[in-house]
Write an enzyme that holds these catalytic residues in place. Sequence first.
Site, PDB file in Angstrom:
ATOM      1  N   GLU A  37       2.573  -3.715 -28.399  1.00 23.17           N
ATOM      2  CA  GLU A  37       3.984  -3.362 -28.558  1.00 23.17           C
ATOM      3  C   GLU A  37       4.897  -4.362 -27.864  1.00 23.17           C
ATOM      4  OE1 GLU A  37       5.415  -1.417 -30.557  1.00 23.17           O
ATOM      5  OE2 GLU A  37       3.652  -0.416 -31.321  1.00 23.17           O
ATOM      6  N   TYR A 120      12.493   2.292 -27.576  1.00 21.59           N
ATOM      7  CA  TYR A 120      11.572   2.099 -28.697  1.00 21.59           C
ATOM      8  C   TYR A 120      10.120   1.950 -28.204  1.00 21.59           C
ATOM      9  CZ  TYR A 120       8.562  -0.046 -31.960  1.00 21.59           C
ATOM     10  OH  TYR A 120       7.444  -0.291 -32.715  1.00 21.59           O
ATOM     11  N   ASP A 138      11.829   1.269 -35.381  1.00 21.46           N
ATOM     12  CA  ASP A 138      11.876  -0.192 -35.360  1.00 21.46           C
ATOM     13  C   ASP A 138      12.632  -0.657 -36.606  1.00 21.46           C
ATOM     14  OD1 ASP A 138      10.126  -0.104 -37.492  1.00 21.46           O
ATOM     15  OD2 ASP A 138       8.883  -1.743 -36.751  1.00 21.46           O
TER      16      ASP A 138
END
Length: 290
Positions: A37, A120, A138
Site C-alpha cells: 500500500e 486511505y 482510491d
Amino acid sequence: MTSQPLLEPLLEWYDRHARDLPWRDGSATPWAVMVSEFMLQQTPVARVLPVYLEWLERWPTPADLAAETSGEAVRAWGRLGYPRRAQRLHAAAGEIVAGHGGEVPASYQELRALPGVGDYTAAAIASFAFGQRHVVLDTNVRRVLARAGAGQELPRPSPTRAERELAEALLPLDGSTAAAWSVAAMELGALVCTSREPACHRCPVRDRCAWLAAGRPAYDGPAHRGQAWAGTDRQVRGRLMAVLREAEGPVHLSRLEAVWSDAAQRDRCLSSLLADGLVVRTGERTYALD
Ligand code: SF4
C-alpha cells in the site's frame, strides 16, 4: 441504489480476470499488504512489483526493516518516486516494533496513527489485511463509483460528502465481502473502466452503469490538476536522488550539479531533500543518503 446491482457481477468478473498480484495472495502477511500500500500510493503496479518482491525478501517483517537505517530503506526504494514514503515506512516499522510487539496493528485508529498512514492507507490495510469493513477510496474506485453509481464521467478533484455517502451505501455490510468489493472495484478501474478509454463493451456492470445509460456525458465539474513532471522540482529531486542512491559512498557536489543546469532550482531541490532528512551533508561539498 444498493450495492446489490453491481456487487455480484463485479465479484464474478474479479474472480475470472483479476491480476495475480502477490499482495493479494491469501498468504500475504499484514506487513506485506502494508508495504504494497505504501508503494502503490503514487506508483503503478508494474513498477512496484520488482521492488516490492525485493523488499519482502530482504525485510519480511517490520522488525527486519526497523533494524536497518532509514537511508538504506530510501536506497532500496529505487526509482519508485516520492522517496519520503520509504522514510515513513521505515519510521512506521520502528513504531510497530516499539508499540505493537512487531505486529502490524489491525485497528483503523492504530494504523492511522503510524507515520505515513493516511485515511486511505489505514482503510486499505484494515480491509485487505484484516477483512474489515471500511470505505476504500482510491482513484480507481472513485472513478468506477462516479460512473456506475453517480452517472458522471469523473469524480470531483477531491472526495465530496455525496461521494462518501454513495461509497458507504454501496459497501457490503459484511467485512470480508466489503474488502472483496473494494479490491474488485479497484481492479475494474485499473483494467476496464480506465480514465481515458473505458472499455464498456467488456465491463461486467455495463447494463447497470448510470453513466453509460446516460450516453456517457462529458465531465463538466472543476478541473483536475495535471500530473506535470518535466521541469518540475519533483523531476530534479528524482535526478539528485538517483545519483546519491547509485553511489557507493558520499557524492561530491559537482556530480549533483551535472544533472541539472538551472542552479537556483537545483539548489532549492537539494535544500528540500536536506530539510526532509532524505539527504545529509557529509563534508563541505559532499552529500549522501541519510
Ligand atoms: S460500463 Fe463503462 S463506464 Fe460504466 S463502469 Fe463499466 S467501464 Fe466504467
